[in-house]
Design a protein around this motif. Structure first.
Motif, PDB file in Angstrom:
ATOM      1  N   THR A 101      35.689 -49.956  16.150  1.00 56.21           N
ATOM      2  CA  THR A 101      34.907 -51.162  15.857  1.00 56.21           C
ATOM      3  C   THR A 101      34.691 -51.954  17.141  1.00 56.21           C
ATOM      4  O   THR A 101      33.617 -52.518  17.368  1.00 56.21           O
ATOM      5  N   HIS A 204      35.638 -56.689   6.994  1.00 58.11           N
ATOM      6  CA  HIS A 204      36.388 -57.123   5.816  1.00 58.11           C
ATOM      7  C   HIS A 204      35.544 -57.189   4.551  1.00 58.11           C
ATOM      8  O   HIS A 204      36.003 -57.693   3.529  1.00 58.11           O
ATOM      9  N   TYR A 226      38.183 -47.896   8.279  1.00 64.60           N
ATOM     10  CA  TYR A 226      39.495 -47.551   7.692  1.00 64.60           C
ATOM     11  C   TYR A 226      40.064 -48.593   6.749  1.00 64.60           C
ATOM     12  O   TYR A 226      41.153 -48.435   6.241  1.00 64.60           O
ATOM     13  N   LYS A 227      39.335 -49.685   6.516  1.00 68.88           N
ATOM     14  CA  LYS A 227      39.856 -50.726   5.611  1.00 68.88           C
ATOM     15  C   LYS A 227      39.488 -50.361   4.171  1.00 68.88           C
ATOM     16  O   LYS A 227      39.938 -49.340   3.677  1.00 68.88           O
TER      17      LYS A 227
HETATM   18  C1  LIG Z   1      39.809 -54.550  11.570  1.00 66.82           C
HETATM   19  C2  LIG Z   1      38.792 -55.216  12.399  1.00 66.82           C
HETATM   20  C3  LIG Z   1      38.450 -54.701  13.642  1.00 66.82           C
HETATM   21  C4  LIG Z   1      39.131 -53.471  14.168  1.00 66.82           C
HETATM   22  O1  LIG Z   1      38.699 -53.052  15.405  1.00 66.82           O
HETATM   23  P1  LIG Z   1      39.079 -51.596  15.943  1.00 66.82           P
HETATM   24  O2  LIG Z   1      38.427 -51.506  17.256  1.00 66.82           O
HETATM   25  O3  LIG Z   1      38.552 -50.604  14.934  1.00 66.82           O
HETATM   26  O4  LIG Z   1      40.557 -51.523  16.034  1.00 66.82           O
HETATM   27  C5  LIG Z   1      37.471 -55.368  14.362  1.00 66.82           C
HETATM   28  N1  LIG Z   1      36.875 -56.480  13.877  1.00 66.82           N
HETATM   29  C6  LIG Z   1      37.203 -57.004  12.670  1.00 66.82           C
HETATM   30  C7  LIG Z   1      36.512 -58.216  12.150  1.00 66.82           C
HETATM   31  C8  LIG Z   1      38.171 -56.388  11.899  1.00 66.82           C
HETATM   32  O5  LIG Z   1      38.487 -56.893  10.708  1.00 66.82           O
END
Ligand SMILES: *Cc1c(COP(=O)(O)O)cnc(C)c1O
Length: 399
Positions: A101, A204, A226-227
Motif C-alpha cells: 500500500t 479500511h 490483506y485487511k
Molecule cells: C493498513 C494500511 C496501510 C498498510 O500499508 P502497507 O504498505 O501495505 O503496509 C496503509 N494505509 C492505510 C490507511 C492502512 O490502513
C-alpha cells in the motif's frame, strides 16, 4: 455465565436465517474468534489446495510458459476487475500491480501532484495512518510542494476556503482509529470545485463498505489487500484510476510492466494505454492467487450485503456491551450511529494492551492502539453473534 441480552433471542433467530452466517465454515479460524479483520483477514480452508493447483498444475509443468498460457500476466487486471465489483468501479480501472500500500500510495500521490503541477499544496489529515503521512511528506519533499496536514474535521473546510492552492487531497473513507466515516462523494465534490485531485486510501473500507468510486467521481484511489479483503499476510495493494484520467496520469514508478510493449525490451519508457500503466514489475503470482481466492465469497455476497451484516454485528456488540458493561460502552470512541462508521468499533479501555493480551490468551483476536484504544472489527463472513456474546463475556471478566 453467558450473557443473553434482551435482543438475544430475536438476534439468534435471525442469525440462523442470515445467508451470510453460513460462510463461517469456509474459514480456517482454528477455534478462535477474529475481531481483527481490519488488521489481517482470516484465511479460507481451501486456500492451500488452490495454491497447490497453481504450483503443481501450472508452475511445475509449464515453467516460464505459465506467464502466457495460464493468464499469470493478466492477473493484476483480472483480479483488479473483481475488486472493481466490490469498489463500484467499471472494468479496466483497478489493477493490483504487486506493490505494498505504501509504494502504491507513493506512485499515486506523485501522479496526482503531476496532474496539478501549478499548485503548491498536498493536503492530508493529521489522523491518517502513519505510513500515509510519511509517504505524503516524502512526496512533498521530492516535488517541492508543501504538505499541509489538517485535523480530519477541518479537511472539507480547508478545501472550501483555500482549495485553489491544493494540488491533491489525500483522505480515507474510514478513520483507522475511530472508525468514523467520511462522505466520499461530498469531499470529492469539494476537491473538484477547488480544482484539486482527490486521492482516497480505501484500506479500511475495501471489502466491508460500499465506496462507489465511479458514482462518486473519485480521481485516484489505493487500498490494502490483506485487511477485510483477506488476501493474506502482505497481500499486494490495488490502484484505481478512472478511465477519464488514464491517458494523462504519469506514474513515477515507470517499470517495464507498465510499458506499452513490455516484451519488446525497447529503450525509453512509453506508458501502456489504460489501467496497465499503473503496473510496475513482474507480478507476484502466488500472492495474487491468494488474494484472488479470498475474493470469491466476498463477491458472491456482494458489498451491500457485507456492509449490512457488518453493521448488524457491530450494533449487536454494542447492545451486548451496554447491557453487561455500560461503563465500557460509554467509552465508545466511534460514532454510535452505525451509518456513520466503517467496519470496526473503537472503545477506550484502561490498560488496553494487557486486555488485548488477555483476550488473545482466550482465543479472541482484537487489536489495541496506544495508549488506551481497543478496536473490534466485524468482518461480515466469519464473525457471528455467538462470537460476539462470547467476546463480551470475556471482556466483562478481564477489562
Ligand atoms: C493498513 C494500511 C496501510 C498498510 O500499508 P502497507 O504498505 O501495505 O503496509 C496503509 N494505509 C492505510 C490507511 C492502512 O490502513
Amino acid at each position: 455465565m453467558t450473557i443473553q441480552p434482551k435482543l438475544g433471542d430475536e438476534g439468534s433467530r435471525r442469525e440462523k436465517i442470515d445467508p451470510l452466517s453460513s460462510c463461517l465454515d469456509e474459514y480456517a479460524l482454528d477455534g478462535r474468534i477474529h475481531l481483527n479483520g481490519n488488521s489481517l483477514g482470516a484465511p479460507r480452508h481451501n486456500l492451500v489446495p488452490a495454491l497447490e493447483r497453481l504450483v503443481s498444475g501450472q508452475w511445475a509443468p509449464l515453467q516460464v510458459r505459465g506467464w502466457f498460457h495460464e493468464g499469470w500476466l493478466e492477473l493484476p487486471r483480472t483480479i483488479g476487475d473483481k475488486l472493481g465489483a466490490l469498489l463500484g468501479a467499471a472494468p479496466g480501472q483497478v489493477v493490483v500491480a504487486g506493490e505494498t500500500t505504501s509504494t502504491t500510495l507513493f506512485n499515486v500521490l506523485v501522479a496526482a501532484c503531476r496532474l496539478r503541477s501549478d499548485r503548491p499544496v498536498l493536503l492530508a489529515e493529521q489522523e491518517s495512518f502513519p505510513t500515509d503521512l510519511y509517504i505524503a511528506a516524502s512526496v512533498a519533499r521530492l516535488l517541492d510542494r508543501d504538505l499541509v496536514a489538517v485535523p480530519r474535521a477541518d479537511l472539507d473546510i480547508r478545501l472550501r476556503d483555500h482549495g485553489d492552492q491544493v494540488a491533491a487531497a489525500l483522505t480515507s473513507p474510514v478513520d483507522f482509529r475511530t472508525g468514523e466515516r467520511r462522505d466520499i462523494g461530498a469531499t470529492t465534490a469539494l476537491c473538484h470545485h477547488a480544482g484539486a485531485i482527490s486521492v482516497w486510501d480505501l484500506s479500511h473500507a475495501a471489502g466491508v463498505l460500499p465506496v462507489d468510486l465511479d458514482a462518486n467521481d473519485v480521481d485516484l484511489a489505493v487500498g490494502c489487500g490483506y485487511k477485510y479483503l483477506g488476501g493474506g499476510p502482505g497481500a499486494p495493494a490495488f490502484t484505481y484510476v478512472p478511465a477519464r484520467h488514464q491517458p494523462d496520469v504519469d506514474f513515477p514508478l515507470a517499470g517495464w510492466h507498465g510499458h506499452a510493449r513490455p516484451f519488446t525490451m525497447v529503450p525509453g519508457f512509453e506508458p501502456a494505454d489504460g489501467i496497465d500503466r499503473a503496473r510496475t514489475g513482474t507480478p507476484p503470482v502466488l500472492s495474487l492467487a491468494g488474494l484472488d481466492h479470498a475474493l470469491d465469497p466476498l463477491l458472491e455476497a456482494g458489498i451491500e450485503a457485507l456492509y449490512r451484516r457488518s453493521r448488524e454485528l457491530s450494533d449487536y456488540f454494542l447492545a451486548c456491551l451496554e447491557e453487561s458493561r455500560p461503563d465500557l460502552a460509554r467509552q465508545l470512541v466511534s460514532p454510535r450511529d452505525a451509518r456513520r462508521r466503517g467496519g470496526h468499533l473503537a472503545v477506550r479501555v484502561p490498560d488496553a494492551e494487557r486486555v488485548e493480551h488477555e483476550l488473545a490468551e482466550r482465543g479472541v483476536h482484537v487489536d489495541s492502539r496506544p495508549p488506551d484504544l481497543i478496536r473490534f472489527a466485524f468482518a461480515p463472513l466469519y464473525v457471528t453473534k455467538d462470537h460476539i456474546r462470547q467476546v463480551v463475556d470475556i471482556l466483562t471478566a478481564v477489562a
